[in-house]
Structure formats: structure tokens, C-alpha cells
Design a protein around this motif. Sequence first.
Motif, mmCIF file in Angstrom:
data_model
loop_
_atom_site.group_PDB
_atom_site.id
_atom_site.type_symbol
_atom_site.label_atom_id
_atom_site.label_comp_id
_atom_site.label_asym_id
_atom_site.label_seq_id
_atom_site.Cartn_x
_atom_site.Cartn_y
_atom_site.Cartn_z
ATOM 1 N N MET A 146 0.766 -1.554 0.022
ATOM 2 C CA MET A 146 -0.149 0.263 -0.218
ATOM 3 C C MET A 146 0.801 1.371 -0.146
ATOM 4 S SD MET A 146 -2.664 0.631 2.810
ATOM 5 C CE MET A 146 -1.398 1.284 4.291
ATOM 6 N N GLY A 147 0.006 2.592 -1.114
ATOM 7 C CA GLY A 147 0.905 3.406 -1.369
ATOM 8 C C GLY A 147 0.507 4.213 -0.114
ATOM 9 N N VAL A 148 0.772 5.559 0.527
ATOM 10 C CA VAL A 148 -0.068 6.619 1.614
ATOM 11 C C VAL A 148 1.218 7.711 1.331
ATOM 12 C CG1 VAL A 148 -0.625 7.116 3.854
ATOM 13 C CG2 VAL A 148 -0.263 4.447 3.010
ATOM 14 N N ALA A 149 0.145 8.482 1.281
ATOM 15 C CA ALA A 149 0.046 9.970 0.834
ATOM 16 C C ALA A 149 -0.269 11.153 1.220
ATOM 17 C CB ALA A 149 0.203 10.624 -0.719
ATOM 18 N N VAL A 150 0.431 11.861 2.532
ATOM 19 C CA VAL A 150 0.447 12.856 2.753
ATOM 20 C C VAL A 150 1.286 13.908 2.823
ATOM 21 C CG1 VAL A 150 0.961 13.450 5.883
ATOM 22 C CG2 VAL A 150 0.265 10.687 4.811
ATOM 23 N N SER A 151 0.664 14.966 3.154
ATOM 24 C CA SER A 151 1.053 16.748 3.363
ATOM 25 C C SER A 151 1.863 16.406 4.253
ATOM 26 C CB SER A 151 -0.052 17.790 3.018
ATOM 27 O OG SER A 151 -0.518 17.802 3.973
ATOM 28 N N GLY A 152 3.328 17.983 3.833
ATOM 29 C CA GLY A 152 3.557 17.597 4.789
ATOM 30 C C GLY A 152 5.750 17.185 4.581
ATOM 31 N N ASP A 153 5.991 17.225 5.653
ATOM 32 C CA ASP A 153 7.616 16.532 5.543
ATOM 33 C C ASP A 153 7.768 14.861 6.214
ATOM 34 O OD1 ASP A 153 10.447 16.263 6.071
ATOM 35 O OD2 ASP A 153 10.414 17.797 7.762
ATOM 36 N N VAL A 154 7.422 13.815 5.035
ATOM 37 C CA VAL A 154 7.752 13.044 4.708
ATOM 38 C C VAL A 154 9.092 12.068 4.549
ATOM 39 C CG1 VAL A 154 6.458 11.133 4.049
ATOM 40 C CG2 VAL A 154 4.998 13.108 4.612
ATOM 41 N N ASP A 155 9.713 11.414 5.729
ATOM 42 C CA ASP A 155 10.866 10.291 5.643
ATOM 43 C C ASP A 155 10.552 9.228 5.024
ATOM 44 O OD1 ASP A 155 13.258 8.990 5.568
ATOM 45 O OD2 ASP A 155 13.767 10.252 7.634
ATOM 46 N N ARG A 156 10.427 9.231 3.847
ATOM 47 C CA ARG A 156 10.195 7.648 2.921
ATOM 48 C C ARG A 156 10.852 6.452 3.912
ATOM 49 N NH1 ARG A 156 9.317 7.207 -3.364
ATOM 50 N NH2 ARG A 156 9.441 4.722 -3.507
ATOM 51 N N ALA A 157 11.961 6.697 3.815
ATOM 52 C CA ALA A 157 13.256 5.886 4.229
ATOM 53 C C ALA A 157 12.572 5.059 5.855
ATOM 54 C CB ALA A 157 14.475 6.670 4.200
ATOM 55 N N THR A 158 12.215 5.769 5.904
ATOM 56 C CA THR A 158 11.805 5.504 7.816
ATOM 57 C C THR A 158 9.851 5.131 7.941
ATOM 58 O OG1 THR A 158 11.489 7.546 8.825
ATOM 59 C CG2 THR A 158 13.760 6.974 8.974
ATOM 60 N N GLY A 159 9.517 5.917 6.937
ATOM 61 C CA GLY A 159 8.101 5.513 6.946
ATOM 62 C C GLY A 159 7.850 6.302 7.693
ATOM 63 N N THR A 160 8.622 7.787 8.323
ATOM 64 C CA THR A 160 7.951 8.987 8.440
ATOM 65 C C THR A 160 7.221 10.079 8.794
ATOM 66 O OG1 THR A 160 9.293 7.713 11.024
ATOM 67 C CG2 THR A 160 8.771 10.160 11.226
ATOM 68 N N VAL A 161 6.078 10.570 9.047
ATOM 69 C CA VAL A 161 5.549 11.954 8.450
ATOM 70 C C VAL A 161 6.453 12.503 9.946
ATOM 71 C CG1 VAL A 161 3.637 13.248 9.288
ATOM 72 C CG2 VAL A 161 3.313 11.367 8.426
ATOM 73 N N ARG A 162 7.302 13.152 9.510
ATOM 74 C CA ARG A 162 8.347 13.907 10.533
ATOM 75 C C ARG A 162 7.433 15.504 11.099
ATOM 76 N NH1 ARG A 162 14.190 13.671 7.191
ATOM 77 N NH2 ARG A 162 13.231 14.375 5.366
ATOM 78 N N TYR A 163 6.851 16.079 9.695
ATOM 79 C CA TYR A 163 5.894 17.519 10.537
ATOM 80 C C TYR A 163 4.812 17.466 9.350
ATOM 81 C CZ TYR A 163 4.423 21.918 11.261
ATOM 82 O OH TYR A 163 3.902 23.239 11.151
ATOM 83 N N SER A 164 3.169 17.524 9.318
ATOM 84 C CA SER A 164 2.395 17.679 8.432
ATOM 85 C C SER A 164 1.218 19.274 9.082
ATOM 86 C CB SER A 164 1.816 16.054 8.262
ATOM 87 O OG SER A 164 0.431 16.907 7.626
ATOM 88 N N PRO A 165 2.100 19.987 8.975
ATOM 89 C CA PRO A 165 1.036 20.676 9.609
ATOM 90 C C PRO A 165 -0.085 21.369 9.238
ATOM 91 C CG PRO A 165 2.304 21.333 6.928
ATOM 92 C CD PRO A 165 3.050 20.375 8.128
ATOM 93 N N PHE A 166 -0.877 20.462 8.323
ATOM 94 C CA PHE A 166 -2.651 20.728 8.093
ATOM 95 C C PHE A 166 -3.127 19.311 8.888
ATOM 96 C CE2 PHE A 166 -1.240 21.879 4.248
ATOM 97 C CZ PHE A 166 -1.042 23.366 4.217
#
Length: 387
Positions: A146-166
Motif C-alpha cells: 500500500m502507498g500512502v500520501a500525506v502532505s508535509g515533511d515525510v521521511d520515506r526511508a523510515t516511513g515517518t511523518v516528520r511534520y504535517s502542518p495541516f
Amino acid sequence: MSPRRPPITTQASTAVFTQVLTQGPVSRVDLARRTGLSSAAITKAARPFLDAGYLEELEAGERTAPGAGRPASPLVVRADREFFVGVKITTEDLIGVVGDLRTQIRASAHHQLAAGDVEHVVGALAELVDELLARSPEYRERTHVMGVAVSGDVDRATGTVRYSPFLGWRDVPLAELLAEATGLKVVLENDVKALTVAEQWFGEGVGLSSFALVTVGTGIGCGLVIGGNLVAGAHGVAGELGHLAVAAEPACHCGGTGCVEAIASTDAIVARARLVTGSPALSMEQAVTGARGGDPLLRGVFDRAGHAIGLGLTAVANLVGPERIVVSGEGLAAYDLFEPQIRETFARQAFGAAADCALIIRPLPFEEWARGAASVAVQSLFSGHAH
């Protein structure tokens, strides 16, 4: 059908499968010409994909001339050999699709979110995935990623949302949480970068060495492809066009001032329209209607936004020199109000031949964001960035 996944382990196998996936059907002769590989190398690279059911040979075509040799049997991807889930997370809802190997949408669903906290979103997304996969036994059997798309600062390598302002999220190990909740491998990516992958492989970017995708709407985003590769940057935030400073004011939610997003995002336009008209309840739809009706104050708001977007596009053209810039996003509903200033600013500010960069307008239904997420899931066949 064999559960084996394609053995994409060498540069030759990557080159061959990518060409057939994005530009097939294609003959072995054309594959050799495009990749620089020998005919023997093409045959060796293609055989495991044929054996695993990911490629198939079409019937041989007609000879082009007497004595031209054996007619070609083009290779083509079996699009239904594997399916991929793609989900776009917004502040209000989840948009999900099941796509095939070419990310053609086979099923779609929307779920409204009752809350935006991580626990609720993970639970709702797991329910959405279950609903989508229940549409066909084939989806259950042949969906692994599954691919998941999120707005903001995403670290694809670790699978982490570092910062999503919205969403108001920081340092969320989203890929790991979703893998546990769904049983699928998960690839997490910034939403604009995911959309850029879809355009690169299956849209306006097919066959181009360099292009940019700019999205206009709730935020102002930009994905860059240079030398055939999506640019992430050393810290994963390359292409943040929305936070390019183009004016002395106003303040932006990022902490900077004069950002393109602080002037041209939907919220910024509404805020400015309310200020200049003295109407605190004015909506975006009312602002658009008034501007189209000739209201000079509201026209000025959209001119200002168009100028800021134009400056942002010019910066991309001058710095990167892409073959084309694709402009998309939900803000295109009001593009007629932006366009004159965008094109005027771009023509005036672009340096030299950069002004020849084509601006392509690409409508964007919300399902396309989810299709972008499915595209990065397909990429996991090559990169292994799945959790």
C-alpha cells in the motif's frame, strides 16, 4: 497464479521492466535501442518476468518489408498480475483506490474522518483498505503493498511523518502503524512527490528527463524530476516551492514571511478577500464568483496570488531548467483568475530560454492523489522502500 514477485535485482532488469511498464508494448529491438543493452541481455532480463507472469508477449506483428527478418513480438505488462492500494490522507477524509501495475484505478472509496488524531486515522484507514480489498477476491490475493500520501515533511526511508502542518502531526511512525493495522507492506511519501511519480511514469512526464509538477490549492507544492530521478534532497524536503519567499509579507504558518503559500493558497486567498472586502464570512466560492463578476478588489486578490505563483514557477524554470512544468491541484477550479498574472509574470521573469518551458495545465480529481500513492507502491518493486 504463482505468488512470486518480479526479480528486479539488476540495472538491466530495472531498465527493461521500467520501459515496458511505462511505454509498452515495446519490442526487444526497441528495448535494446532505448536501454543500450544487447539483445542477449534483454532476453535474459525479460525471461524471469515472463516466467513470473508480470510480462507477456503479444502476437508477432507483420514484417515491415521482404527480407526484414522475423516479425517482432512486443512485450507488454500484465497489468492485473499484481494490485496496489493507494490512499491519500487529508484533514477531512481518506481517498483510497486499488490500482493495477499501471495504476489504472480498479476500485475507489472515500471515508470521512471523524477526528484527525493518529489513532483514529490509522483505524479508519484500515477499515477503508478492508472495504477496497473486499471488492474482489483477486485484490485480496494479489495485493501486497500500500502507498500512502500525506502532505508535509515525510521521511520515506523510515516511513515517518516528520511534520504535517495541516494534520498537526510530528514524528509519527505512520508506515509501521499502518503495516500492523492492515497486514500490508507500506510505502509512505509526501503527497506531491507521490503525484509526481504518477506523472513521471504514466502521465505528462513519460519519456522526459526533467519536469516539474506544481500543485495549487490548500498548499502550494512542487515535485521535481531531474535526470530521470525524483529529487528528494539531502533532508527530504526538496521542491518546497510553497515556502519560497517572493514578498516581504504576510507571515506564513511555517514561520517565514512572504511565502508563495502565504499569498496563493486557498486559505490565504480567502483571508485576503475577507480583509479587502470587509466581509468576514466570505467563502472561496463567493470570492471566485465575485472576481469573475468583475469586482476589482477580488480581482486584485487573485492577481496577487497569480503573481506569487508565477514567481515560484519562474524560480523553478530558472534554477532547474525543466522541459515542462505541469500545474495541477484543486485550485485549478479558479485557474482562469490566476492564469493572466501567472503567464505575464513567467514571461517577464524567466531568464532567456527558460521562458520556453511549456506550462501544462492538468486537472486533478482527488482520486489522482490516491493514484499517486499507488504509484509509489508500485515503485517498491524496484526500491524495496516498504515497511
